[in-house]
Scaffold this active site. Structure first.
Site, PDB file in Angstrom:
ATOM      1  N   HIS A  73      33.150  43.142  52.317  1.00 46.36           N
ATOM      2  CA  HIS A  73      34.535  43.320  52.746  1.00 46.36           C
ATOM      3  C   HIS A  73      34.788  42.534  54.024  1.00 46.36           C
ATOM      4  CE1 HIS A  73      35.085  47.598  50.839  1.00 46.36           C
ATOM      5  NE2 HIS A  73      34.805  46.667  49.941  1.00 46.36           N
ATOM      6  N   PHE A 131      31.305  36.537  48.646  1.00 43.45           N
ATOM      7  CA  PHE A 131      32.680  36.896  48.310  1.00 43.45           C
ATOM      8  C   PHE A 131      33.073  38.111  49.141  1.00 43.45           C
ATOM      9  CE2 PHE A 131      35.854  37.944  44.683  1.00 43.45           C
ATOM     10  CZ  PHE A 131      36.867  37.285  45.365  1.00 43.45           C
ATOM     11  N   GLU A 132      34.006  37.905  50.064  1.00 38.52           N
ATOM     12  CA  GLU A 132      34.496  38.944  50.962  1.00 38.52           C
ATOM     13  C   GLU A 132      35.871  39.392  50.498  1.00 38.52           C
ATOM     14  OE1 GLU A 132      33.421  39.987  54.249  1.00 38.52           O
ATOM     15  OE2 GLU A 132      31.610  38.761  54.478  1.00 38.52           O
ATOM     16  N   LEU A 133      36.030  40.691  50.268  1.00 42.18           N
ATOM     17  CA  LEU A 133      37.304  41.242  49.838  1.00 42.18           C
ATOM     18  C   LEU A 133      37.906  42.110  50.940  1.00 42.18           C
ATOM     19  CD1 LEU A 133      36.011  41.910  46.301  1.00 42.18           C
ATOM     20  CD2 LEU A 133      38.073  40.593  46.770  1.00 42.18           C
ATOM     21  N   ARG A 177      35.212  40.615  61.539  1.00 47.42           N
ATOM     22  CA  ARG A 177      34.468  39.497  62.089  1.00 47.42           C
ATOM     23  C   ARG A 177      35.423  38.411  62.530  1.00 47.42           C
ATOM     24  NH1 ARG A 177      31.910  39.797  56.796  1.00 47.42           N
ATOM     25  NH2 ARG A 177      30.893  41.789  56.896  1.00 47.42           N
TER      26      ARG A 177
END
Length: 392
Positions: free
Chosen positions: A249, A335-337, A7
């Site tokens: 993610h 929360f993006e990992l 993104r």
């Protein structure tokens, strides 16, 4: 090769009781040397420079299939300590699959974690399995969580987009980002829809009084086309969680020093929609409570050498889970990992999700999150530049 969709961008720390950790030292030791060694032939782009997809085997290796996910959760239930319930979400997917829901503890405060809304963002589902196992065990921290909280965990919302035996109208197979709903084969289609494939689940959470309301049509209706998003909202209606955390993610990014970013986080920011609804004051309070949960996460992860967390440059779309549940009054965190990596590095991503998730549960259980310093949030860095896989 699985391709994760990227993104584009646009006080004192809280104190906690000593915790039992998820083998953090093992994950930390495994990451850096392996990443550097595996990419020695590539020009350095980040520190560490990798690992990247395909360097050490398929990124799907070691990831639980749909059947394995249910089986593993069932095995955990058999040996769980305290209150534990494994059940199906209120609605099935479009292929008729049940979405697993784990409820742990019977305390007075409700917390809800959801993960893997996007089918190709699957390592966080492994983190939720780690967390389920930890807080259903016999440690003192787990017992206190179960006594004080009722924890709802949905480790994989998008069961079809991960591994359903389907193809879209271009002949592509899963895993992919969307759910499976290929009814629209030419434009115009609904917002956030991939033609001939399905919907982005994380754009279709209703924030009105009606869980079935289409978030992009005026007025109250029952036209929401995304059963997985409706199912999560129905769970929210039933559980009334104080806090919702949504695990995803992102691609690979670097900070201003060239160090790889391993995760990014964000709180609700649908201020314009809150103003339209006449709830700006309430929403501001929700944002602050969300930021206190973020502060707990940041403080927890600061001690791990493999975690480098920044602010996610998120949009204010109200149907995103983070915003929808914030508008409904729950503290809400995204929360993006890091994603798009290979099997050898999936472990540290799963552990980051599990460690952060448990830290927040402990802080909610003992009430310390309510007074957590906002200083870590004020000082959080913006996410840096995107870095492409040098092997592509």
């Amino acid at each position: 090769m699985v391709s994760i969709e990227r993104r584009p961008t646009t006080d004192t720390p809280p104190s906690h009781r000593p915790r039992r950790r998820f083998a953090a030292a093992v994950a930390a030791a495994a990451l850096l040397p392996a990443g550097l060694a595996a990419t020695a032939a590539a020009d350095p782009q980040t520190v560490p420079n990798g690992p990247w997809t395909g360097e050490n085997g398929s990124s799907l290796a070691g990831i639980h299939s749909y059947e394995q996910l249910w089986s593993t959760l069932g095995q955990i239930e058999q040996r769980a300590q305290g209150s534990f319930d494994l059940s199906a979400a209120p609605l099935q997917s479009n292929t008729g699959r049940d979405i697993p829901v784990v409820t742990i503890g019977d305390g007075p405060t409700s917390v809800m974690y959801i993960a893997n809304q996007h089918g190709n963002e699957f390592v966080v589902s492994e983190g939720m399995l780690d967390l389920v196992q930890s807080i259903s065990g016999n440690s003192q921290a787990a017992q206190e969580i179960r006594d004080q909280l009722t924890v709802t965990i949905v480790p994989r919302v998008n069961v079809d987009g991960f591994d359903a035996d389907v193809t879209d109208t271009d002949g592509d197979t899963t895993p992919w980002r969307q759910n499976y709903d290929p009814r629209c084969t030419q434009a115009p289609c609904d917002p956030f829809y991939a033609i001939g494939r399905g919907y982005d689940i994380n754009r279709y959470h209703s924030y009105s009084d009606n869980a079935y309301d289409h978030p992009y049509l005026e007025g109250d209706d029952n036209l929401n086309p995304v059963p997985e998003a409706i199912a999560m909202r129905l769970l929210w209606d039933e559980r009334q969680p104080e806090l919702v955390i949504d695990f995803h993610h992102q691609g690979t990014y670097v900070d201003e020093d060239g160090k790889m970013i391993t995760g990014s986080t964000m709180w609700p920011n649908a201020d314009e929609e809150a103003a339209k609804l006449g709830i700006s004051d309430e929403f501001a309070d929700t944002v602050e409570r969300s930021q206190r949960a973020v502060s707990v996460m940041l403080t927890e992860l600061e001690q791990y050498g493999y975690a480098n967390i920044t602010r996610y440059p998120s949009t204010s779309t109200p149907g995103i889970a983070r915003n929808a549940y914030g508008l409904l009054g729950s503290a809400s965190v995204l929360f993006e990992l890091r994603g798009g990596i290979d099997a050898k590095s999936n472990g540290y991503i799963a552990k980051t999700a599990a460690n952060a998730g448990q830290a927040v549960l402990e802080a909610v259980a003992d009430g310390s999150w309510e007074t957590a310093s906002l200083e870590p949030v004020k000082n959080i860095r913006e996410r840096g530049d995107y870095v492409s896989d040098p092997h592509e």
